[in-house]
Write a protein that holds these residues in place. Structure first.
Motif, PDB file in Angstrom:
ATOM      1  N   LYS B 184     103.594  60.911  16.125  1.00 52.90           N
ATOM      2  CA  LYS B 184     104.194  60.718  17.434  1.00 52.90           C
ATOM      3  C   LYS B 184     104.745  59.321  17.722  1.00 52.90           C
ATOM      4  O   LYS B 184     105.761  59.209  18.392  1.00 52.90           O
ATOM      5  CB  LYS B 184     103.193  61.099  18.533  1.00 52.90           C
ATOM      6  CG  LYS B 184     103.860  61.648  19.774  1.00 52.90           C
ATOM      7  CD  LYS B 184     102.837  62.252  20.705  1.00 52.90           C
ATOM      8  CE  LYS B 184     103.529  62.721  21.965  1.00 52.90           C
ATOM      9  NZ  LYS B 184     102.601  63.313  22.924  1.00 52.90           N
ATOM     10  N   ASP B 304      96.391  71.509  25.366  1.00 54.34           N
ATOM     11  CA  ASP B 304      96.969  70.173  25.217  1.00 54.34           C
ATOM     12  C   ASP B 304      97.852  69.759  26.385  1.00 54.34           C
ATOM     13  O   ASP B 304      97.965  68.576  26.692  1.00 54.34           O
ATOM     14  CB  ASP B 304      97.779  70.089  23.921  1.00 54.34           C
ATOM     15  CG  ASP B 304      96.856  69.863  22.726  1.00 54.34           C
ATOM     16  OD1 ASP B 304      96.203  68.816  22.695  1.00 54.34           O
ATOM     17  OD2 ASP B 304      96.785  70.754  21.847  1.00 54.34           O
ATOM     18  N   LYS B 326      98.477  60.066  20.004  1.00 53.83           N
ATOM     19  CA  LYS B 326      98.978  59.820  21.368  1.00 53.83           C
ATOM     20  C   LYS B 326      99.695  58.482  21.386  1.00 53.83           C
ATOM     21  O   LYS B 326      99.286  57.545  20.696  1.00 53.83           O
ATOM     22  CB  LYS B 326      97.807  59.723  22.367  1.00 53.83           C
ATOM     23  CG  LYS B 326      96.851  60.888  22.356  1.00 53.83           C
ATOM     24  CD  LYS B 326      97.434  62.136  22.954  1.00 53.83           C
ATOM     25  CE  LYS B 326      96.462  63.304  22.776  1.00 53.83           C
ATOM     26  NZ  LYS B 326      97.116  64.591  23.038  1.00 53.83           N
ATOM     27  N   ASP B 329     101.704  55.895  26.613  1.00 53.82           N
ATOM     28  CA  ASP B 329     102.061  56.641  27.832  1.00 53.82           C
ATOM     29  C   ASP B 329     101.067  57.782  28.041  1.00 53.82           C
ATOM     30  O   ASP B 329     100.503  57.959  29.127  1.00 53.82           O
ATOM     31  CB  ASP B 329     103.464  57.256  27.731  1.00 53.82           C
ATOM     32  CG  ASP B 329     104.542  56.260  27.338  1.00 53.82           C
ATOM     33  OD1 ASP B 329     104.223  55.291  26.627  1.00 53.82           O
ATOM     34  OD2 ASP B 329     105.702  56.464  27.727  1.00 53.82           O
ATOM     35  N   ASP B 330     100.865  58.574  26.958  1.00 55.18           N
ATOM     36  CA  ASP B 330      99.901  59.681  27.013  1.00 55.18           C
ATOM     37  C   ASP B 330      98.509  59.161  27.351  1.00 55.18           C
ATOM     38  O   ASP B 330      97.776  59.734  28.153  1.00 55.18           O
ATOM     39  CB  ASP B 330      99.747  60.352  25.634  1.00 55.18           C
ATOM     40  CG  ASP B 330     100.996  61.081  25.201  1.00 55.18           C
ATOM     41  OD1 ASP B 330     101.776  61.477  26.073  1.00 55.18           O
ATOM     42  OD2 ASP B 330     101.155  61.267  23.972  1.00 55.18           O
ATOM     43  N   THR B 331      98.148  58.075  26.685  1.00 52.09           N
ATOM     44  CA  THR B 331      96.786  57.549  26.781  1.00 52.09           C
ATOM     45  C   THR B 331      96.450  57.132  28.210  1.00 52.09           C
ATOM     46  O   THR B 331      95.364  57.450  28.723  1.00 52.09           O
ATOM     47  CB  THR B 331      96.632  56.359  25.816  1.00 52.09           C
ATOM     48  OG1 THR B 331      96.851  56.847  24.490  1.00 52.09           O
ATOM     49  CG2 THR B 331      95.273  55.725  25.910  1.00 52.09           C
TER      50      THR B 331
END
Lengths: 229, 353
Positions: B184, B304, B326, B329-331
């Motif tokens: 990713k 998810d 990840k 941003d996701d985190t």
């Protein structure tokens, strides 16, 4: 040094770089090339790509990567397969591969590349006609020797040229010698533009004989009109 | 016995953000970090700039560390590991042991957030195709980050590199290695690093050999386009097959697939874009808390997209790369979701009881 085997090892890297720098220095170039996704939308839109081993994508890719050897290779070969229709302008990055090709061709011609002279050899008659008379391709130029790439139907058309022409209704188009008559004042202006913008020098770079013949025709008319060349 | 505090394991971006948010709403936190300092991978691996704005990673992460360290509601345990857990949601009893000290201390928590993160794929783990352990000029993304943080991007012999190649998807998207997922962030990180190299060394050419460029959302015009258009980073679709030592340089072999030609050219530095795998801590903690792991041993979540921070054990949540590859941003988003879910659980089970 690029990524691939160099097809023109006899030409120095410095010379290839010089030509590329000339391309990049063109005022139009920054608007013609941003970066390439290698998505192929330009190829799918390109009529030439259907008939030749030609890809506007590869032109944009090589230019975006600044692959000096590959660009030189394309400048000597691929660029002459483009019909300059600019269908490739539908690029999502707003590149114009056709525009890059315009600049590559001009640099090739201005620097007297042998390949440019060869590629333009078949166009001497057309250039002479356009520049001498100010008109486009005239019907009597539709001859198999001038347009071999148009296929066998060119012969069929040229054999019966007068008959085909008469089949067209407008009176003025019954001539087979010219597309239309250009008046003298317009022609003089065209001659002046070609002299003053360096077009005559470009012609000299690719075809000295043609330049001499055109100069004879043009200079006589310009002198009569009171212009010094 | 019910407890009103949340135990967070892992002091990287996910754990720090969850701790900060919980403290903001008045929930006490015990933050356990195995390393001697907070900050996680960006600090431990000495990342140079963070994507989105190219700001210095150390100062940005240290801002987060500062906010957590200053909070009276966050009890930070450094150099400590969770070795045992019992109980259930609302009343976990977790044994926290200091490094090198067998005797553990029992911490009570109403809910748990696992923020134990990832580790970089080891490019010598199963295959030596790219010669990571043989050639000093074959490096990984995190090695390159450290070099750029020191502002020195040179070959091992001290020479300036003329040509740098990035090889994407090393240890990712590979059925033979077993990591079938995309990690990713590597496309963006490689492009960011290539820009940083080009800014420092304008005469150095950078090539990125890729399978697909995956530059999500604003990474497109923040990183990918400038890399190509402004910094003239060269993207070549095609993965390098092998790296061979040739004199002082590295010969790479591959195919430029869109040009339809083979490539065999010298490079000076080869950067392997290694992907993410679950960290040792993630694998160990999954066992300690008995949460389900997926086939790649990341912590499994119910969904998810729609339920990304719950685990198979009620009251135990996950944030960040412990749950899979990840980006930051996701985190950050997961940390916020995990914090509020943990707080809600405590209200429901502990406070209301």
């Amino acid at each position: 040094m690029g990524l691939f085997a160099d097809k023109y090892p006899d030409v120095s890297y410095e010379e290839k770089l010089r030509l590329w720098d000339e391309v990049k220095a063109d005022a139009r170039f920054p608007d013609y090339l941003y970066g390439c996704y290698e998505c192929g939308i330009c190829v799918s839109a390109c009529p030439s790509a259907r008939f030749y081993d030609f890809s506007p994508r590869k032109i944009a890719q090589a230019a975006a990567r600044e692959d000096i050897e590959l660009i030189y290779e394309q400048m000597n070969d691929d660029v002459w397969n483009c019909s300059q229709c600019f269908s490739c302008n539908r690029c999502p990055r707003q590149n114009s591969p056709g525009g890059v090709i315009t600049v590559l061709r001009e640099v090739a011609v201005n620097n007297g590349l042998k390949s440019a002279a060869q590629a333009l050899e078949g166009y001497s008659r057309i250039v002479y006609k356009i520049m001498g008379t100010g008109t486009q391709v005239s019907p009597d130029m539709l001859q198999p020797d001038a347009f071999p790439d148009w296929g066998p139907q060119v012969k069929q058309v040229s054999d019966e040229l007068d008959l085909w022409r008469r089949a067209l209704p407008p009176e003025t188009l019954h001539t087979t010698k010219a597309s239309w008559q250009v008046d003298e004042r317009t022609l003089i202006e065209l001659y002046l533009i070609w002299y003053n913008t360096g077009v005559m020098d470009m012609i000299a770079n690719v075809d000295e004989g043609l330049n001499l013949i055109l100069s004879d025709v043009m200079e006589e008319m310009l002198e009569e009109a009171g212009y010094e060349i | 016995m019910a407890a009103e505090s949340v135990l967070i394991v892992g002091g990287g971006p996910a754990g720090l953000e969850a701790a900060r948010l919980l403290a903001d709403i008045g929930t006490p936190v015990t933050l356990v970090e195995k390393r001697a300092e907070l900050g996680g991978m960006p600090i431990a691996e000495r990342y140079a700039a963070l994507t989105h704005g190219f700001r210095d990673a150390e100062s940005m992460i240290n801002n987060m560390v500062g906010a957590v360290s200053a909070s009276p509601l966050v009890d930070v345990r450094l150099g400590a590991s969770v070795v045992e857990a019992e109980g259930e949601a609302g009343a976990f009893r977790v044994t926290v042991a200091k490094e090198g000290n067998g005797a553990g201390e029992v911490v009570e928590a109403g809910a748990v957030i696992l923020a134990t993160g990832f580790q970089h794929f080891d490019p010598g783990r199963e295959t030596q195709t790219y010669g990571y352990y043989e050639y000093p000029d074959v490096i990984t993304l995190s090695d390159a980050e450290g070099m750029l943080k020191d502002d020195v991007f040179l070959k091992a012999n001290g020479d300036k590199p003329e040509r740098v190649a990035f090889i994407q998807c090393v240890g990712s998207r590979d059925r033979q290695i077993g990591n079938e997922y995309c990690s990713k962030v590597c496309c963006g990180i490689s492009s960011k690093l290539a820009i940083e190299v080009r800014e420092r060394l304008p005469d150095t050419k950078c090539f990125i050999f890729y399978i697909d460029m995956r530059m999500y959302g604003f990474w497109e015009n923040e990183i990918y386009w400038p890399a190509q258009e402004k910094h003239h980073v060269q993207y070549v679709k095609g993965i390098v097959t092998e790296v061979i030592k040739k004199g002082e340089r590295l010969l790479i072999r591959g195919e430029d697939t869109t040009m339809g030609r083979p490539v065999e050219v010298p490079m000076d530095i080869v950067v392997l874009a290694v992907g993410m795998e679950p960290s040792r801590g993630t694998r160990d903690l999954a066992k300690v808390f008995g949460v389900k792991q997926n086939q790649y041993r990341f912590i499994e979540v119910p969904h998810d997209a729609l339920d990304p921070v719950a685990t198979s054990v009620p009251g135990v949540f996950v944030a960040g790369a412990a749950a899979g590859p990840k980006d930051l941003d996701d985190t950050m988003g997961m940390a916020g979701a995990a914090a509020i879910k943990a707080a809600a659980w405590i209200r429901k089970v502990v406070t209301a009881a």
